[in-house]
Design a protein around this motif. Structure first.
Motif, PDB file in Angstrom:
ATOM      1  N   TRP A  77       0.829  -1.209   0.000  1.00 61.72           N
ATOM      2  CA  TRP A  77       0.000   0.000   0.000  1.00 61.72           C
ATOM      3  C   TRP A  77       0.867   1.263   0.000  1.00 61.72           C
ATOM      4  O   TRP A  77       1.799   1.360   0.780  1.00 61.72           O
ATOM      5  CB  TRP A  77      -0.862   0.051   1.266  1.00 61.72           C
ATOM      6  N   CYS A 118      -0.323  -7.102  -0.885  1.00 63.89           N
ATOM      7  CA  CYS A 118      -1.541  -6.372  -0.517  1.00 63.89           C
ATOM      8  C   CYS A 118      -2.430  -6.191  -1.752  1.00 63.89           C
ATOM      9  O   CYS A 118      -3.642  -6.315  -1.677  1.00 63.89           O
ATOM     10  CB  CYS A 118      -1.188  -5.014   0.072  1.00 63.89           C
ATOM     11  N   HIS A 136      -2.472 -13.414   5.479  1.00 61.70           N
ATOM     12  CA  HIS A 136      -1.971 -12.072   5.170  1.00 61.70           C
ATOM     13  C   HIS A 136      -2.582 -11.055   6.138  1.00 61.70           C
ATOM     14  O   HIS A 136      -1.899 -10.188   6.673  1.00 61.70           O
ATOM     15  CB  HIS A 136      -2.312 -11.708   3.719  1.00 61.70           C
ATOM     16  N   CYS A 148      -1.420  -7.805   8.458  1.00 59.30           N
ATOM     17  CA  CYS A 148      -1.579  -6.560   7.714  1.00 59.30           C
ATOM     18  C   CYS A 148      -2.873  -5.854   8.102  1.00 59.30           C
ATOM     19  O   CYS A 148      -3.962  -6.270   7.734  1.00 59.30           O
ATOM     20  CB  CYS A 148      -1.551  -6.839   6.205  1.00 59.30           C
ATOM     21  N   CYS A 178      -4.851  -4.235   4.926  1.00 56.94           N
ATOM     22  CA  CYS A 178      -5.724  -5.122   4.159  1.00 56.94           C
ATOM     23  C   CYS A 178      -6.926  -5.559   4.995  1.00 56.94           C
ATOM     24  O   CYS A 178      -8.018  -5.754   4.456  1.00 56.94           O
ATOM     25  CB  CYS A 178      -4.952  -6.332   3.627  1.00 56.94           C
TER      26      CYS A 178
END
Ligand SMILES: [Zn+2]
Lengths: 204, 76
Positions: free
Chosen positions: A116, B4, B30, B34, B37
């Motif tokens: 990101w 991501c 993930h 994260c 996300c």
């Protein structure tokens, strides 16, 4: 209201049931017709014609499909006939790339390595009644849906509003199930992005 | 490990309960690490719910009098 229940009440001449059926189905019907005939005014006419056919055909409904599916089958037939008469190509195609602006906007938020660069914020749980920018969330979402491309509106209404399956929608609109999903994903991502902006703005 | 971007590309299928078990496990793994996300998938899930709830709110639609008359005529 359960589907077969609704049909029984309509057969019995229950005016409240008719008003309820109209209020719950007509907005989706106009959206679906709109995606096929390409004009809102014509879509309203097609929905009206469909209701007349539904009223006239209530005794003919045999319950082979759900009442709702029966109504939408009549609608899509009428819309197709109308579109052909008006010389429109009735195949609902995926709008070209410009329509994928939501995807482009999302892609721009990642770095080249897929991490990101502009990460999303965590939303607290948003209820339909929550006030954002002076309006209830559900009204804002309805407004966003009204501005989506016609095919996306139709598919979203049928799937999220009317609980039809992707397969049923695909055969009704003459699309593949994969295309139905693509339209649906684009519609939802566009709504998410607009909400994201509204929510960020309301926090300032 | 999925990137991501890959997780987000599959967020809707994940939120809908679609996708293979293997890919669902990868996404869950993930998200454990994260936060971004996790937020994205949650936004996606909430958007679906809001669209559903919004479409199910019946605005005060008035039945066209002509249609209502037709309906009454039929049941006579
Ligand atoms: Zn991530």
């Amino acid at each position: 209201m359960a589907d077969c229940d609704l049909h029984t009440r309509l057969l019995g001449g229950d005016e409240t049931a008719f008003t309820e059926a109209y209020a719950s189905l007509n907005p989706s019907m106009v959206r679906v017709a709109g995606a096929i005939v390409g004009s809102n005014a014509t879509a309203e006419e097609v929905a009206q014609e469909t209701w007349l056919a539904v009223i006239g055909g209530l005794t003919k409904f045999e319950g082979k499909s759900s009442f709702k599916n029966w109504v939408f089958a009549i609608l899509s037939n009428k819309a197709r006939t109308r579109a052909k008469r008006d010389g429109r190509n009735v195949a609902l195609v995926l709008e070209p790339d410009e329509d994928d602006s939501a995807q482009n906007t999302l892609n721009a938020r990642f770095n080249a390595d897929g991490t990101w660069s502009d990460p999303p914020a965590l939303w607290e749980e948003i209820t339909p009644e929550r006030i954002l920018a002076g309006r209830q969330t559900w009204q804002i979402v309805r407004g966003i849906i009204d501005k989506l491309p016609p095919a996306q509106q139709a598919i979203l209404s049928l799937l999220e509003g009317e609980k039809l399956s992707a397969g049923e929608i695909a055969s009704m609109l003459g699309l593949s199930q994969g295309n139905v999903r693509v339209h649906l994903h684009r519609a939802r991502e566009r709504i998410r992005q607009t909400l994201e902006r509204e929510i960020a703005a309301s926090k300032k | 490990m999925m990137s991501c971007r890959e997780v987000c590309a599959q967020a809707q299928d994940y939120a809908d309960g679609h996708g293979s078990n293997a890919s669902r496990v990868k996404i869950r793994l993930h998200m454990l690490f994260c936060r971004n996300c996790t937020s994205f998938v949650d936004q996606t899930r909430q958007t679906g719910q809001l669209a559903r709830q919004s479409l199910n709110k019946n605005s005060d639609t008035v039945v066209d009098p002509k249609l209502m008359a037709e309906f009454k005529k039929r049941s006579e």
